[in-house]
Design a protein around this motif. Structure first.
Motif, PDB file in Angstrom:
ATOM      1  N   ARG A  65      -6.947  11.085  -2.830  1.00 16.02           N
ATOM      2  CA  ARG A  65      -7.172  11.994  -4.497  1.00 16.02           C
ATOM      3  C   ARG A  65      -8.098  10.999  -5.074  1.00 16.02           C
ATOM      4  O   ARG A  65      -8.647  11.209  -5.734  1.00 16.02           O
ATOM      5  CB  ARG A  65      -5.626  11.484  -5.238  1.00 16.02           C
ATOM      6  CG  ARG A  65      -5.130  12.391  -4.764  1.00 16.02           C
ATOM      7  CD  ARG A  65      -3.788  12.409  -5.797  1.00 16.02           C
ATOM      8  NE  ARG A  65      -2.769  11.562  -5.782  1.00 16.02           N
ATOM      9  CZ  ARG A  65      -1.794  10.879  -5.009  1.00 16.02           C
ATOM     10  NH1 ARG A  65      -1.525  11.562  -4.124  1.00 16.02           N
ATOM     11  NH2 ARG A  65      -2.057  10.102  -4.786  1.00 16.02           N
ATOM     12  N   ALA A  66      -8.311   9.531  -4.643  1.00 19.33           N
ATOM     13  CA  ALA A  66      -9.598   8.438  -5.771  1.00 19.33           C
ATOM     14  C   ALA A  66     -10.552   9.038  -4.946  1.00 19.33           C
ATOM     15  O   ALA A  66     -11.064   8.751  -5.766  1.00 19.33           O
ATOM     16  CB  ALA A  66      -8.966   6.972  -5.339  1.00 19.33           C
ATOM     17  N   ASN A  76       2.149   5.049  -0.176  1.00 19.88           N
ATOM     18  CA  ASN A  76       1.827   5.669  -0.170  1.00 19.88           C
ATOM     19  C   ASN A  76       0.028   5.818  -0.432  1.00 19.88           C
ATOM     20  O   ASN A  76      -1.269   6.914  -0.823  1.00 19.88           O
ATOM     21  CB  ASN A  76       1.502   7.273  -1.509  1.00 19.88           C
ATOM     22  CG  ASN A  76       3.511   7.598  -1.473  1.00 19.88           C
ATOM     23  OD1 ASN A  76       4.273   7.668  -0.882  1.00 19.88           O
ATOM     24  ND2 ASN A  76       4.003   7.467  -2.587  1.00 19.88           N
ATOM     25  N   PHE A  77      -0.334   4.978   0.397  1.00 21.03           N
ATOM     26  CA  PHE A  77      -1.968   4.648   0.083  1.00 21.03           C
ATOM     27  C   PHE A  77      -3.311   5.711   0.994  1.00 21.03           C
ATOM     28  O   PHE A  77      -3.952   5.941   0.166  1.00 21.03           O
ATOM     29  CB  PHE A  77      -2.621   3.322   1.441  1.00 21.03           C
ATOM     30  CG  PHE A  77      -3.467   3.007   1.432  1.00 21.03           C
ATOM     31  CD1 PHE A  77      -4.686   2.671   0.554  1.00 21.03           C
ATOM     32  CD2 PHE A  77      -4.147   3.580   2.765  1.00 21.03           C
ATOM     33  CE1 PHE A  77      -5.528   2.396   1.097  1.00 21.03           C
ATOM     34  CE2 PHE A  77      -5.424   3.266   3.209  1.00 21.03           C
ATOM     35  CZ  PHE A  77      -6.478   2.474   2.016  1.00 21.03           C
ATOM     36  N   ARG A  81       0.951  -0.980   0.057  1.00 21.74           N
ATOM     37  CA  ARG A  81      -0.223  -0.032  -0.043  1.00 21.74           C
ATOM     38  C   ARG A  81       0.268   0.958  -0.281  1.00 21.74           C
ATOM     39  O   ARG A  81       0.638   1.957   1.266  1.00 21.74           O
ATOM     40  CB  ARG A  81      -0.702   0.098   1.311  1.00 21.74           C
ATOM     41  CG  ARG A  81      -2.066  -1.384   1.125  1.00 21.74           C
ATOM     42  CD  ARG A  81      -2.465  -1.217   1.928  1.00 21.74           C
ATOM     43  NE  ARG A  81      -2.392  -1.769   4.007  1.00 21.74           N
ATOM     44  CZ  ARG A  81      -2.620  -0.953   4.412  1.00 21.74           C
ATOM     45  NH1 ARG A  81      -3.719  -0.796   4.313  1.00 21.74           N
ATOM     46  NH2 ARG A  81      -2.429  -1.334   6.000  1.00 21.74           N
ATOM     47  N   GLU A 136      -2.290   9.337   1.084  1.00 20.98           N
ATOM     48  CA  GLU A 136      -2.583  10.066  -0.118  1.00 20.98           C
ATOM     49  C   GLU A 136      -3.350   9.658  -1.382  1.00 20.98           C
ATOM     50  O   GLU A 136      -4.313  10.493  -1.346  1.00 20.98           O
ATOM     51  CB  GLU A 136      -1.302  10.536  -0.253  1.00 20.98           C
ATOM     52  CG  GLU A 136      -0.933  11.254   0.501  1.00 20.98           C
ATOM     53  CD  GLU A 136       0.839  10.670   1.480  1.00 20.98           C
ATOM     54  OE1 GLU A 136       0.699   9.046   0.841  1.00 20.98           O
ATOM     55  OE2 GLU A 136       0.837  10.856   2.714  1.00 20.98           O
ATOM     56  N   SER A 137      -3.419   8.892  -1.317  1.00 13.93           N
ATOM     57  CA  SER A 137      -3.778   8.258  -2.284  1.00 13.93           C
ATOM     58  C   SER A 137      -5.091   7.495  -2.187  1.00 13.93           C
ATOM     59  O   SER A 137      -5.898   8.072  -3.436  1.00 13.93           O
ATOM     60  CB  SER A 137      -3.279   6.871  -3.444  1.00 13.93           C
ATOM     61  OG  SER A 137      -1.809   6.721  -3.583  1.00 13.93           O
TER      62      SER A 137
END
Length: 73
Positions: free
Chosen positions: A27-28, A20-21, A18, A23-24
């Motif tokens: 964004r998702a 940068n989970f 995972r 932050e990601s």
């Protein structure tokens, strides 16, 4: 409550890290509604939107009623 087996969790995370989970995931979520940000008021998505754009001025429920295009009857 059944616990998820620790060894299985380690294998899965090793196979699918995972990176940068934190932050990601924000964004998702944002990608799902950034074209209709006015729909986020009063939802968890409003928090996501605010995290993505801290300067965002959001409207409250009362603002939305007061600025509704419908006339009083």
């Amino acid at each position: 409550m059944t616990q998820f087996p620790g060894e299985l969790r380690r294998k899965i995370v090793a196979e699918y890290p995972r990176t940068n989970f934190k932050e990601s995931i924000v964004r998702a979520f944002l990608g799902g509604f950034e074209h209709k940000t006015q729909t986020t008021a009063g939802t968890v998505n409003e928090d996501v939107l605010r995290a993505a754009d801290p300067g965002l001025a959001s409207s409250s429920f009362c603002d939305q009623i007061a600025n509704s295009p419908f006339e009083d009857s």
